[in-house]
Design a protein around this motif. Sequence first.
Motif, short mmCIF file in Angstrom:
data_model
loop_
_atom_site.label_atom_id
_atom_site.label_comp_id
_atom_site.label_asym_id
_atom_site.label_seq_id
_atom_site.Cartn_x
_atom_site.Cartn_y
_atom_site.Cartn_z
N ALA A 22 0.83 -1.20 0.00
CA ALA A 22 0.00 0.00 0.00
C ALA A 22 0.87 1.25 0.00
N THR A 23 1.95 1.22 0.75
CA THR A 23 2.88 2.36 0.77
C THR A 23 3.51 2.57 -0.60
N ASN A 24 3.94 1.48 -1.23
CA ASN A 24 4.51 1.58 -2.58
C ASN A 24 3.51 2.18 -3.56
N ALA A 25 2.24 1.80 -3.42
CA ALA A 25 1.22 2.33 -4.32
C ALA A 25 1.05 3.83 -4.13
N VAL A 26 1.12 4.30 -2.89
CA VAL A 26 0.98 5.73 -2.59
C VAL A 26 2.13 6.52 -3.19
N PHE A 27 3.33 5.95 -3.14
CA PHE A 27 4.52 6.70 -3.57
C PHE A 27 4.85 6.50 -5.05
N GLU A 28 4.14 5.61 -5.70
CA GLU A 28 4.41 5.37 -7.13
C GLU A 28 4.31 6.66 -7.96
N PRO A 29 3.30 7.52 -7.74
CA PRO A 29 3.23 8.76 -8.54
C PRO A 29 4.39 9.71 -8.30
N TYR A 30 5.11 9.53 -7.19
CA TYR A 30 6.26 10.38 -6.88
C TYR A 30 7.54 9.89 -7.54
N GLY A 31 7.46 8.74 -8.21
CA GLY A 31 8.62 8.23 -8.91
C GLY A 31 9.63 7.54 -8.02
N LEU A 32 9.21 7.17 -6.79
CA LEU A 32 10.13 6.46 -5.90
C LEU A 32 10.13 4.98 -6.22
N GLY A 33 11.30 4.35 -6.07
CA GLY A 33 11.37 2.92 -6.27
C GLY A 33 10.61 2.18 -5.19
N ALA A 34 10.16 0.96 -5.50
CA ALA A 34 9.39 0.17 -4.55
C ALA A 34 10.26 -0.32 -3.40
N TYR A 35 9.68 -0.34 -2.21
CA TYR A 35 10.35 -0.87 -1.03
C TYR A 35 10.01 -2.35 -0.87
N ASP A 36 10.96 -3.11 -0.31
CA ASP A 36 10.62 -4.41 0.23
C ASP A 36 10.43 -4.24 1.74
N ALA A 37 10.14 -5.32 2.45
CA ALA A 37 9.83 -5.20 3.87
C ALA A 37 11.01 -4.61 4.65
N ASP A 38 12.21 -5.08 4.39
CA ASP A 38 13.36 -4.58 5.15
C ASP A 38 13.66 -3.12 4.81
N GLY A 39 13.50 -2.76 3.54
CA GLY A 39 13.70 -1.37 3.15
C GLY A 39 12.69 -0.45 3.80
N PHE A 40 11.46 -0.90 3.89
CA PHE A 40 10.42 -0.11 4.54
C PHE A 40 10.71 0.05 6.03
N ARG A 41 11.13 -1.05 6.67
CA ARG A 41 11.44 -0.97 8.10
C ARG A 41 12.57 0.03 8.37
N ALA A 42 13.47 0.18 7.42
CA ALA A 42 14.60 1.09 7.60
C ALA A 42 14.17 2.56 7.64
N VAL A 43 13.04 2.88 7.02
CA VAL A 43 12.58 4.28 6.99
C VAL A 43 11.37 4.52 7.87
N TYR A 44 10.76 3.45 8.38
CA TYR A 44 9.51 3.58 9.13
C TYR A 44 9.74 4.24 10.49
N THR A 45 8.85 5.14 10.84
CA THR A 45 8.81 5.72 12.18
C THR A 45 7.40 6.23 12.42
N ARG A 46 7.13 6.64 13.65
CA ARG A 46 5.88 7.32 13.97
C ARG A 46 6.22 8.65 14.57
N PRO A 47 5.41 9.70 14.34
CA PRO A 47 4.20 9.67 13.53
C PRO A 47 4.54 9.36 12.07
#
Length: 211
Positions: A22-47
């Motif tokens: 779902a995150t990859n789908a949101v960022f697709e229009p921004y031209g960002l490459g797709a994340y895998d699970a580990d790549g996503f975990r590397a950038v994930y934070t809250r908020p």
Amino acid sequence: MRHIVWDWNGTLFDDIDAVVKATNAVFEPYGLGAYDADGFRAVYTRPIWTAYERMLGRPLADGEWERMDAGFHDHYHRLMLECGLAADALSTLQAWEREGGRQSLLSMWWHERLTAKVAEYGIERHFTRVDGLLHTVPGGHKAESMVSHLAALGVDPADVLVIGDSVDDAHAAQHVGARAVLYTGGMTSRADLKATGLPVVDTLTDALDYA
């Protein structure tokens, strides 16, 4: 510890694949490459909007977070249908019940969707209370929700163990004076979980060792 407060997304509910897609789908229009699970975990934070700003390399514009969050949930609610409970979620809930412990569920997901999903899996009977988001903007911190949750339960935080997959779960537990154990099956990297100084486990079954 006689009461466990469970997290839902990324803990009892194994939805990391849906979150990443779902995150990859949101960022697709921004031209960002797709994340895998580990790549996503590397950038994930809250908020979560902070994670989005990290991914874009810039602050979000006015109204941009709301649009992105709505888009994320549109994709997530479709993709989550392919997800299920964590492999040992049901057996762990049952094991703690046999031990005579109480347990509840606190999530930062929408309350109506949460209760419907819990009922769908037939596990609502294991929880003395189930709380999700009612009116708060999604994506924020869990601490104040934890305060309200424990107050409604009438339990002493000293008797509570929080089990979740994020640093935010750790902060929520610390905010109320409860203990916590962190699970690697969700959105946060092991390194970030370990950095809290709290116990980190790879299975929900192992989390019970701290209860």
